[in-house]
Design a protein around this motif. Sequence first.
Motif, PDB file in Angstrom:
ATOM      1  N   GLY A 155       0.813  -1.213   0.000  1.00 46.15           N
ATOM      2  CA  GLY A 155       0.000   0.000   0.000  1.00 46.15           C
ATOM      3  C   GLY A 155       0.846   1.262   0.000  1.00 46.15           C
ATOM      4  O   GLY A 155       0.511   2.247  -0.667  1.00 46.15           O
ATOM      5  N   VAL A 156       1.963   1.241   0.742  1.00 47.21           N
ATOM      6  CA  VAL A 156       2.864   2.399   0.764  1.00 47.21           C
ATOM      7  C   VAL A 156       3.443   2.637  -0.628  1.00 47.21           C
ATOM      8  O   VAL A 156       3.514   3.779  -1.113  1.00 47.21           O
ATOM      9  N   MET A 157       3.878   1.562  -1.290  1.00 44.37           N
ATOM     10  CA  MET A 157       4.417   1.710  -2.641  1.00 44.37           C
ATOM     11  C   MET A 157       3.362   2.263  -3.594  1.00 44.37           C
ATOM     12  O   MET A 157       3.637   3.166  -4.406  1.00 44.37           O
ATOM     13  N   ILE A 158       2.141   1.743  -3.512  1.00 41.57           N
ATOM     14  CA  ILE A 158       1.069   2.201  -4.394  1.00 41.57           C
ATOM     15  C   ILE A 158       0.773   3.679  -4.156  1.00 41.57           C
ATOM     16  O   ILE A 158       0.534   4.442  -5.094  1.00 41.57           O
ATOM     17  N   GLY A 159       0.813   4.104  -2.891  1.00 38.92           N
ATOM     18  CA  GLY A 159       0.513   5.496  -2.585  1.00 38.92           C
ATOM     19  C   GLY A 159       1.596   6.467  -3.005  1.00 38.92           C
ATOM     20  O   GLY A 159       1.311   7.582  -3.456  1.00 38.92           O
ATOM     21  N   LEU A 160       2.871   6.048  -2.883  1.00 40.63           N
ATOM     22  CA  LEU A 160       3.984   6.952  -3.175  1.00 40.63           C
ATOM     23  C   LEU A 160       4.433   6.910  -4.628  1.00 40.63           C
ATOM     24  O   LEU A 160       5.035   7.875  -5.111  1.00 40.63           O
ATOM     25  N   ALA A 161       4.183   5.815  -5.324  1.00 39.30           N
ATOM     26  CA  ALA A 161       4.681   5.664  -6.693  1.00 39.30           C
ATOM     27  C   ALA A 161       4.267   6.805  -7.621  1.00 39.30           C
ATOM     28  O   ALA A 161       5.104   7.324  -8.370  1.00 39.30           O
ATOM     29  N   PRO A 162       2.989   7.255  -7.606  1.00 35.37           N
ATOM     30  CA  PRO A 162       2.620   8.353  -8.512  1.00 35.37           C
ATOM     31  C   PRO A 162       3.372   9.647  -8.224  1.00 35.37           C
ATOM     32  O   PRO A 162       3.639  10.427  -9.139  1.00 35.37           O
ATOM     33  N   LEU A 163       3.734   9.874  -6.959  1.00 27.11           N
ATOM     34  CA  LEU A 163       4.443  11.098  -6.601  1.00 27.11           C
ATOM     35  C   LEU A 163       5.894  11.085  -7.073  1.00 27.11           C
ATOM     36  O   LEU A 163       6.508  12.144  -7.235  1.00 27.11           O
ATOM     37  N   LEU A 164       6.446   9.885  -7.289  1.00 27.17           N
ATOM     38  CA  LEU A 164       7.851   9.754  -7.663  1.00 27.17           C
ATOM     39  C   LEU A 164       8.034   9.450  -9.141  1.00 27.17           C
ATOM     40  O   LEU A 164       9.170   9.305  -9.605  1.00 27.17           O
ATOM     41  N   THR A 165       6.944   9.336  -9.871  1.00 29.98           N
ATOM     42  CA  THR A 165       7.008   8.997 -11.286  1.00 29.98           C
ATOM     43  C   THR A 165       6.833  10.250 -12.133  1.00 29.98           C
ATOM     44  O   THR A 165       5.942  11.053 -11.875  1.00 29.98           O
ATOM     45  N   GLY A 166       7.655  10.391 -13.126  1.00 31.69           N
ATOM     46  CA  GLY A 166       7.531  11.545 -14.016  1.00 31.69           C
ATOM     47  C   GLY A 166       8.880  12.112 -14.389  1.00 31.69           C
ATOM     48  O   GLY A 166       9.932  11.706 -13.866  1.00 31.69           O
ATOM     49  N   ARG A 167       8.890  13.052 -15.284  1.00 30.36           N
ATOM     50  CA  ARG A 167      10.127  13.654 -15.778  1.00 30.36           C
ATOM     51  C   ARG A 167      10.853  14.400 -14.658  1.00 30.36           C
ATOM     52  O   ARG A 167      10.264  15.206 -13.942  1.00 30.36           O
ATOM     53  N   GLY A 168      12.130  14.102 -14.504  1.00 38.27           N
ATOM     54  CA  GLY A 168      12.939  14.760 -13.489  1.00 38.27           C
ATOM     55  C   GLY A 168      12.762  14.202 -12.093  1.00 38.27           C
ATOM     56  O   GLY A 168      13.317  14.757 -11.139  1.00 38.27           O
ATOM     57  N   ARG A 169      12.009  13.116 -11.943  1.00 34.94           N
ATOM     58  CA  ARG A 169      11.808  12.495 -10.629  1.00 34.94           C
ATOM     59  C   ARG A 169      12.572  11.178 -10.566  1.00 34.94           C
ATOM     60  O   ARG A 169      12.782  10.507 -11.589  1.00 34.94           O
ATOM     61  N   PRO A 170      12.979  10.775  -9.367  1.00 34.88           N
ATOM     62  CA  PRO A 170      13.857   9.607  -9.254  1.00 34.88           C
ATOM     63  C   PRO A 170      13.207   8.289  -9.652  1.00 34.88           C
ATOM     64  O   PRO A 170      13.889   7.357 -10.056  1.00 34.88           O
ATOM     65  N   GLY A 171      11.900   8.170  -9.492  1.00 34.10           N
ATOM     66  CA  GLY A 171      11.234   6.921  -9.818  1.00 34.10           C
ATOM     67  C   GLY A 171      10.665   6.247  -8.587  1.00 34.10           C
ATOM     68  O   GLY A 171      11.103   6.502  -7.461  1.00 34.10           O
ATOM     69  N   PRO A 172       9.684   5.365  -8.772  1.00 29.14           N
ATOM     70  CA  PRO A 172       9.014   4.721  -7.623  1.00 29.14           C
ATOM     71  C   PRO A 172       9.927   3.838  -6.799  1.00 29.14           C
ATOM     72  O   PRO A 172       9.628   3.555  -5.636  1.00 29.14           O
ATOM     73  N   GLU A 173      11.073   3.392  -7.388  1.00 31.71           N
ATOM     74  CA  GLU A 173      11.970   2.533  -6.608  1.00 31.71           C
ATOM     75  C   GLU A 173      12.570   3.261  -5.422  1.00 31.71           C
ATOM     76  O   GLU A 173      13.115   2.620  -4.511  1.00 31.71           O
ATOM     77  N   LEU A 174      12.457   4.606  -5.400  1.00 30.21           N
ATOM     78  CA  LEU A 174      12.945   5.341  -4.237  1.00 30.21           C
ATOM     79  C   LEU A 174      12.174   4.947  -2.978  1.00 30.21           C
ATOM     80  O   LEU A 174      12.708   5.030  -1.862  1.00 30.21           O
ATOM     81  N   THR A 175      10.929   4.496  -3.146  1.00 32.77           N
ATOM     82  CA  THR A 175      10.147   4.033  -1.998  1.00 32.77           C
ATOM     83  C   THR A 175      10.826   2.854  -1.316  1.00 32.77           C
ATOM     84  O   THR A 175      10.703   2.668  -0.095  1.00 32.77           O
ATOM     85  N   LEU A 176      11.558   2.037  -2.085  1.00 36.82           N
ATOM     86  CA  LEU A 176      12.229   0.877  -1.515  1.00 36.82           C
ATOM     87  C   LEU A 176      13.293   1.273  -0.495  1.00 36.82           C
ATOM     88  O   LEU A 176      13.702   0.450   0.329  1.00 36.82           O
TER      89      LEU A 176
END
Length: 372
Positions: free
Chosen positions: A116-137
């Motif tokens: 659930g944490v990954m699902i919630g944070l992934a959209p915030l970390l996805t996009g141009r100039g962002r590190p990517g959802p793997e930062l949640t890991l």
Amino acid sequence: MTPTQQNAPDRDRLSEADVGTGARGGALSVIAQWLERIDPGTHRRIKGLRLVTAYGIAALLGALPAISHGLHGAWALSLLAGNFALWASVSEGRTIRRDSSRDLALLCGAAVLGAGVMIGLAPLLTGRGRPGPELTLVTGAFLVGYLKRYGVLGAGIGSQLYIGQLMAYMTRLTTADLATVGVAGLLAAVASIIPRLLSGPAEHPAVALTVTPTEDEMPALFMGLQAAIAAVVIVAMNDMIGLEESGWAITASTYVVASSTAGTTERVMRRIVGTVVGVPLGLVFLPLAIRAPLLLWMAAAVAMVIYAMALPERYDIACAAYSFTLIVTLAAAGDHSWVLLAARAWETLLGGALGLVAAKLVVPRRFLRFGR
């Protein structure tokens, strides 16, 4: 020709049969002695069988149309439930069945929370100039180390939080899949508790698997920081040069961190040895993925039993067994890309190396030890 002469060939054949039987018996005796030496009392073998059973039950339940019908992302239900149940069973280490059942339920719930944490944070970390959802890991990597200060259950919850994040990251789950994640957690709890209730007093946790709780949070904090910093470096590398399977590298860097620099060094070396042995052995079995997939799944099940037997004391053998299992199950599921399989292998080694560097440079713990 006398009757004695006539019976001579029969005696010769009988002698050869006795020799063959003796040789087979000797081989079986050697295998039995080896198993008893690394697993006295068959306790770990029973746990290994429980891991395989929990995974199988959860995966089969997740594949039933009556359960998956109407769920968004139902294709991932079997995968999620199986992995939640498998790793919850690995982390659980109680002697009393009631306590084990409680811990298994909590561990499966932790996996759901992590997803659930990954699902919630992934959209915030996805996009141009962002590190990517793997930062949640990175958060999960920190908790894997830090929560070990709370003993066996704390270590298991930290690991399951990370497993939940990793599974959600790998399957690219979205908020529409939250119901699927919740159902997967319920199926995993049922599938892992039932085999534990049936194994009963025949199973005892290995002493080497336990972690001693401590009021001093510094060693655990250092472990968490080292794993997190190694994960941040991998995220940065992925952002700069692109890694095929950055999640596997983060996983390797997270789980090689031990309670001392020497311990981390030993775990890294053993993981490298295990990966170098297990991956090629798994690649040898790849032709069975098309011709005999059932045999491939059976080989994976045997490897996971070996994993459970070796994990407390022989981390290299455990890593080899898991690497083999990973390769053959990916192939059995239809993933035959040698490029992808090779990337997962070398990036696992990369993650282990970065974990070692972090252990040596980020607050080295040469004299701080707690538990094992």
